[in-house]
Write a protein that holds these residues in place. Structure first.
Motif, PDB file in Angstrom:
ATOM      1  N   ARG A  78       1.339  -1.244  -0.380  1.00 44.64           N
ATOM      2  CA  ARG A  78       0.107   0.010   0.272  1.00 44.64           C
ATOM      3  C   ARG A  78       0.797   1.954  -0.424  1.00 44.64           C
ATOM      4  O   ARG A  78       1.777   1.262   0.739  1.00 44.64           O
ATOM      5  CB  ARG A  78      -1.292  -0.492   1.480  1.00 44.64           C
ATOM      6  CG  ARG A  78      -2.337  -1.184   1.502  1.00 44.64           C
ATOM      7  CD  ARG A  78      -2.967  -1.254   2.418  1.00 44.64           C
ATOM      8  NE  ARG A  78      -2.089  -2.101   3.338  1.00 44.64           N
ATOM      9  CZ  ARG A  78      -1.322  -1.012   4.820  1.00 44.64           C
ATOM     10  NH1 ARG A  78      -2.140  -0.273   4.642  1.00 44.64           N
ATOM     11  NH2 ARG A  78      -0.826  -2.036   5.687  1.00 44.64           N
ATOM     12  N   GLY A  79       0.111   2.574  -0.737  1.00 39.58           N
ATOM     13  CA  GLY A  79       0.718   3.973  -0.905  1.00 39.58           C
ATOM     14  C   GLY A  79       0.400   4.602  -0.942  1.00 39.58           C
ATOM     15  O   GLY A  79      -1.343   4.188  -0.372  1.00 39.58           O
ATOM     16  N   ILE A  80       0.344   6.009  -0.828  1.00 35.78           N
ATOM     17  CA  ILE A  80      -0.068   7.356  -1.198  1.00 35.78           C
ATOM     18  C   ILE A  80       0.224   7.450  -2.961  1.00 35.78           C
ATOM     19  O   ILE A  80       1.203   7.783  -3.298  1.00 35.78           O
ATOM     20  CB  ILE A  80      -0.291   7.992  -0.056  1.00 35.78           C
ATOM     21  CG1 ILE A  80      -0.987   6.853   0.839  1.00 35.78           C
ATOM     22  CG2 ILE A  80      -0.659   9.274  -0.826  1.00 35.78           C
ATOM     23  CD1 ILE A  80      -0.798   8.745   2.048  1.00 35.78           C
ATOM     24  N   ASP A  81      -1.061   7.888  -3.836  1.00 30.04           N
ATOM     25  CA  ASP A  81      -1.103   7.997  -5.057  1.00 30.04           C
ATOM     26  C   ASP A  81      -1.854   8.766  -5.527  1.00 30.04           C
ATOM     27  O   ASP A  81      -3.025   8.370  -6.206  1.00 30.04           O
ATOM     28  CB  ASP A  81      -0.423   6.857  -6.207  1.00 30.04           C
ATOM     29  CG  ASP A  81       0.870   7.441  -7.514  1.00 30.04           C
ATOM     30  OD1 ASP A  81      -0.399   9.197  -7.827  1.00 30.04           O
ATOM     31  OD2 ASP A  81       1.021   6.692  -8.193  1.00 30.04           O
ATOM     32  N   LEU A  82      -2.114  10.020  -5.212  1.00 32.58           N
ATOM     33  CA  LEU A  82      -2.992  10.987  -5.547  1.00 32.58           C
ATOM     34  C   LEU A  82      -3.565  10.873  -6.996  1.00 32.58           C
ATOM     35  O   LEU A  82      -4.528  10.840  -7.171  1.00 32.58           O
ATOM     36  CB  LEU A  82      -3.448  12.513  -5.073  1.00 32.58           C
ATOM     37  CG  LEU A  82      -2.868  12.604  -3.380  1.00 32.58           C
ATOM     38  CD1 LEU A  82      -2.720  13.510  -3.158  1.00 32.58           C
ATOM     39  CD2 LEU A  82      -3.742  11.985  -2.807  1.00 32.58           C
ATOM     40  N   ASN A  83      -2.308  10.944  -7.962  1.00 31.20           N
ATOM     41  CA  ASN A  83      -2.693  11.039  -9.193  1.00 31.20           C
ATOM     42  C   ASN A  83      -3.088   9.603  -9.876  1.00 31.20           C
ATOM     43  O   ASN A  83      -4.409   9.989 -10.736  1.00 31.20           O
ATOM     44  CB  ASN A  83      -1.316  11.022 -10.007  1.00 31.20           C
ATOM     45  CG  ASN A  83      -1.463  10.971 -12.001  1.00 31.20           C
ATOM     46  OD1 ASN A  83      -1.547  12.166 -12.481  1.00 31.20           O
ATOM     47  ND2 ASN A  83      -0.595   9.674 -12.182  1.00 31.20           N
ATOM     48  N   LYS A  84      -3.529   8.077  -9.639  1.00 32.09           N
ATOM     49  CA  LYS A  84      -3.722   7.101  -9.941  1.00 32.09           C
ATOM     50  C   LYS A  84      -5.211   7.324  -9.228  1.00 32.09           C
ATOM     51  O   LYS A  84      -6.007   6.644  -9.622  1.00 32.09           O
ATOM     52  CB  LYS A  84      -2.980   6.250  -9.513  1.00 32.09           C
ATOM     53  CG  LYS A  84      -1.605   5.685 -10.028  1.00 32.09           C
ATOM     54  CD  LYS A  84      -0.870   4.457  -9.526  1.00 32.09           C
ATOM     55  CE  LYS A  84       0.520   4.078 -10.608  1.00 32.09           C
ATOM     56  NZ  LYS A  84       0.639   3.274 -10.522  1.00 32.09           N
ATOM     57  N   ILE A  85      -5.792   7.607  -7.795  1.00 30.14           N
ATOM     58  CA  ILE A  85      -6.444   7.484  -7.035  1.00 30.14           C
ATOM     59  C   ILE A  85      -7.453   8.574  -8.324  1.00 30.14           C
ATOM     60  O   ILE A  85      -8.862   8.184  -8.528  1.00 30.14           O
ATOM     61  CB  ILE A  85      -6.468   8.191  -5.782  1.00 30.14           C
ATOM     62  CG1 ILE A  85      -5.282   7.683  -4.980  1.00 30.14           C
ATOM     63  CG2 ILE A  85      -8.253   8.665  -5.128  1.00 30.14           C
ATOM     64  CD1 ILE A  85      -5.720   8.414  -3.650  1.00 30.14           C
ATOM     65  N   ASP A  86      -6.901   9.877  -8.682  1.00 30.40           N
ATOM     66  CA  ASP A  86      -7.845  10.535  -9.356  1.00 30.40           C
ATOM     67  C   ASP A  86      -8.111   9.868 -10.627  1.00 30.40           C
ATOM     68  O   ASP A  86      -9.636  10.187 -11.413  1.00 30.40           O
ATOM     69  CB  ASP A  86      -7.197  11.507  -9.507  1.00 30.40           C
ATOM     70  CG  ASP A  86      -8.085  12.968 -10.960  1.00 30.40           C
ATOM     71  OD1 ASP A  86      -8.815  13.177 -11.020  1.00 30.40           O
ATOM     72  OD2 ASP A  86      -7.333  12.953 -12.257  1.00 30.40           O
ATOM     73  N   LEU A  87      -7.199   9.425 -11.615  1.00 31.64           N
ATOM     74  CA  LEU A  87      -7.420   8.528 -12.057  1.00 31.64           C
ATOM     75  C   LEU A  87      -8.557   7.010 -12.660  1.00 31.64           C
ATOM     76  O   LEU A  87      -9.464   7.296 -13.301  1.00 31.64           O
ATOM     77  CB  LEU A  87      -6.012   8.353 -13.216  1.00 31.64           C
ATOM     78  CG  LEU A  87      -5.279   8.796 -13.709  1.00 31.64           C
ATOM     79  CD1 LEU A  87      -3.892   8.106 -13.629  1.00 31.64           C
ATOM     80  CD2 LEU A  87      -5.793   9.961 -14.683  1.00 31.64           C
ATOM     81  N   LEU A  88      -8.586   6.452 -11.610  1.00 35.32           N
ATOM     82  CA  LEU A  88      -9.571   5.671 -10.762  1.00 35.32           C
ATOM     83  C   LEU A  88     -10.874   6.098 -10.869  1.00 35.32           C
ATOM     84  O   LEU A  88     -12.130   5.406 -11.512  1.00 35.32           O
ATOM     85  CB  LEU A  88      -9.009   4.771  -9.457  1.00 35.32           C
ATOM     86  CG  LEU A  88      -7.657   4.188  -9.799  1.00 35.32           C
ATOM     87  CD1 LEU A  88      -7.473   3.555  -8.299  1.00 35.32           C
ATOM     88  CD2 LEU A  88      -8.058   3.068 -11.084  1.00 35.32           C
ATOM     89  N   ASN A  89     -11.179   7.027 -10.122  1.00 32.50           N
ATOM     90  CA  ASN A  89     -12.122   7.879 -10.432  1.00 32.50           C
ATOM     91  C   ASN A  89     -12.464   8.474 -11.242  1.00 32.50           C
ATOM     92  O   ASN A  89     -13.903   8.284 -11.508  1.00 32.50           O
ATOM     93  CB  ASN A  89     -12.472   9.697  -8.879  1.00 32.50           C
ATOM     94  CG  ASN A  89     -11.989   8.964  -7.780  1.00 32.50           C
ATOM     95  OD1 ASN A  89     -12.720   7.776  -7.127  1.00 32.50           O
ATOM     96  ND2 ASN A  89     -11.771   9.892  -6.638  1.00 32.50           N
ATOM     97  N   THR A  90     -11.646   8.338 -12.079  1.00 34.47           N
ATOM     98  CA  THR A  90     -12.520   9.301 -14.063  1.00 34.47           C
ATOM     99  C   THR A  90     -13.570   7.399 -14.127  1.00 34.47           C
ATOM    100  O   THR A  90     -13.980   7.339 -14.973  1.00 34.47           O
ATOM    101  CB  THR A  90     -10.989   9.721 -14.366  1.00 34.47           C
ATOM    102  OG1 THR A  90     -11.257  10.555 -13.508  1.00 34.47           O
ATOM    103  CG2 THR A  90     -12.046   9.850 -15.710  1.00 34.47           C
ATOM    104  N   VAL A  91     -12.332   6.811 -13.836  1.00 39.85           N
ATOM    105  CA  VAL A  91     -12.868   5.564 -15.161  1.00 39.85           C
ATOM    106  C   VAL A  91     -13.648   5.227 -14.535  1.00 39.85           C
ATOM    107  O   VAL A  91     -14.567   4.796 -15.020  1.00 39.85           O
ATOM    108  CB  VAL A  91     -11.712   4.503 -14.630  1.00 39.85           C
ATOM    109  CG1 VAL A  91     -12.260   3.159 -15.475  1.00 39.85           C
ATOM    110  CG2 VAL A  91     -10.341   4.628 -15.236  1.00 39.85           C
ATOM    111  N   SER A  92     -14.370   4.862 -13.133  1.00 39.49           N
ATOM    112  CA  SER A  92     -15.643   4.771 -12.327  1.00 39.49           C
ATOM    113  C   SER A  92     -16.489   5.507 -12.490  1.00 39.49           C
ATOM    114  O   SER A  92     -17.647   4.854 -12.402  1.00 39.49           O
ATOM    115  CB  SER A  92     -15.169   4.958 -10.598  1.00 39.49           C
ATOM    116  OG  SER A  92     -16.532   4.814  -9.660  1.00 39.49           O
ATOM    117  N   ARG A  93     -16.142   6.526 -12.523  1.00 34.87           N
ATOM    118  CA  ARG A  93     -17.636   7.563 -12.878  1.00 34.87           C
ATOM    119  C   ARG A  93     -18.003   7.589 -14.655  1.00 34.87           C
ATOM    120  O   ARG A  93     -19.265   7.699 -14.908  1.00 34.87           O
ATOM    121  CB  ARG A  93     -16.978   9.082 -12.805  1.00 34.87           C
ATOM    122  CG  ARG A  93     -16.805   9.562 -11.382  1.00 34.87           C
ATOM    123  CD  ARG A  93     -16.749  11.366 -11.702  1.00 34.87           C
ATOM    124  NE  ARG A  93     -16.706  11.230 -10.413  1.00 34.87           N
ATOM    125  CZ  ARG A  93     -15.300  11.689 -10.065  1.00 34.87           C
ATOM    126  NH1 ARG A  93     -14.386  12.186 -10.455  1.00 34.87           N
ATOM    127  NH2 ARG A  93     -15.079  12.337  -8.470  1.00 34.87           N
TER     128      ARG A  93
END
Length: 261
Positions: A78-93
Motif C-alpha cells: 500500500r502507498g499513496i498516489d493521488l494521481n492514480k486515485i484521480d484516474l481511478l475515480n474518472t474510470v469509475s464515473r
C-alpha cells in the motif's frame, strides 16, 4: 442460455469492481470511499444486492441473496498516489455514467493505470523531500547552515534506505526502524567529528518524511465513517510506525549518551 450469459456478465462486473477496489486501497483511499465506488459500479448495471467488506489488507465482494457469488483479493503493498486515485475515480464515473462501456474496456483502463510510473521524476521527489525536511529543521530551531545543509542530505539518505528496504519486503515497521536508526547514527556521527553541536534538529527534520500522519488521519476518518476494523487497523499501524521511529532514534541516542555523548 440467457441465464448463463447473465451469470458471466455479472462475474465480469464483479471482477471489474474488485479490481477497482483493490487499486483504490493500494493507492491510499479511505475504506468508505473504496466501498462506495464498488457499490456504485455494481448498482449501475443493476446489481443492488452486493455486499462489500474491506480492510487495509483485503477486499471481499459477494452477493449472498441470489447466487452466492463471492470474490476476494488480498492487498500486499500500500502507498499513496493521488494521481492514480484521480484516474481511478474518472474510470469509475465513466463506467457508471456510460452504460455502453464494456467491462473489458474498463478493466483495460484499470490495467493501464496500475502500470503507470510515478507522475514525478525521482530527482524531483527527492528534492522536495530534502527541502521540506530542511525547512522543518529550520522552523524547529536548526538555524545554522550546517543543520540546514546536512538535513537536506540525510533526509534523502533516510528516504532512499526506507524505499530500498520496502522493495525487499513490505514490512513498514522494519523499513522505518532501519531508516530512523541510520538517520540518528548520521546525526551522532556529525556531532562526534565536530560538524554539529547537537544532532536533534537534523534528526527531527530528517525523520519528517517517515512520520505516519496521513495513515493516522485516514484511520480516524474510517472510524468516524463507522468502519471500525479498518479504522483501528490504520490507527494501530500509525502508532506502530511511530514506535519504530522512537526505537530507532532512541536506541542510538541512548547508546551515545551512555558512552559520553
Amino acid at each position: 442460455m440467457r441465464e448463463e450469459y447473465q451469470l458471466i456478465q455479472k462475474k465480469e462486473i464483479l471482477r471489474f469492481a474488485l479490481f477497482l477496489g483493490e487499486l483504490m486501497l493500494t493507492n491510499g483511499v479511505e475504506t468508505s470511499r473504496a466501498e462506495d465506488s464498488v457499490l456504485r459500479v455494481c448498482a449501475s448495471r443493476g446489481y443492488r444486492h452486493i455486499n462489500v467488506f474491506t480492510t487495509p489488507t483485503c477486499i471481499i465482494i459477494a452477493d449472498d441473496k441470489f447466487d452466492g457469488l463471492s470474490f476476494m483479493r488480498t492487498i500486499k503493498r500500500r502507498g499513496i498516489d493521488l494521481n492514480k486515485i484521480d484516474l481511478l475515480n474518472t474510470v469509475s464515473r465513466n463506467f457508471v455514467e456510460n452504460l455502453d462501456m464494456t467491462t473489458e474496456e474498463a478493466i483495460n483502463e484499470l490495467k493501464k493505470i496500475a502500470t503507470l510510473p510515478p507522475p514525478y521524476n525521482i530527482l524531483l521527489f527527492y528534492a522536495g523531500t530534502a527541502i521540506a525536511s530542511a525547512c522543518f529543521a529550520y522552523l524547529l530551531g536548526g538555524t545554522s547552515m550546517a543543520d540546514f545543509l546536512l538535513t537536506l542530505i540525510i533526509s534523502v539518505v533516510g528516504t532512499i534506505i526506507y524505499n530500498g528496504i520496502m522493495k525487499i519486503n513490505s514490512m513498514m515497521f522494519i523499513s522505518t526502524l532501519v531508516s530512523s536508526f541510520a538517520i540518528a547514527t548520521f546525526g551522532v556521527a556529525f556531532c562526534e567529528i565536530g560538524i554539529l553541536q547537537d544532532p536533534k534538529m537534523l534528526i527531527v527534520g530528517s525523520i519528517m518524511p517517515l512520520l505516519p500522519g496521513v495513515a493516522f488521519v485516514k484511520g480516524l476518518r474510517d472510524l468516524i465513517a463507522g468502519d471500525l476494523v479498518s479504522g483501528v487497523s490504520r490507527v494501530f499501524e500509525a502508532f506502530l510506525i511511530a514506535a519504530a521511529i522512537a526505537i530507532g532514534v532512541g536506541s542510538v541516542l541512548d547508546f551515545w549518551i551512555r558512552f559520553g555523548g
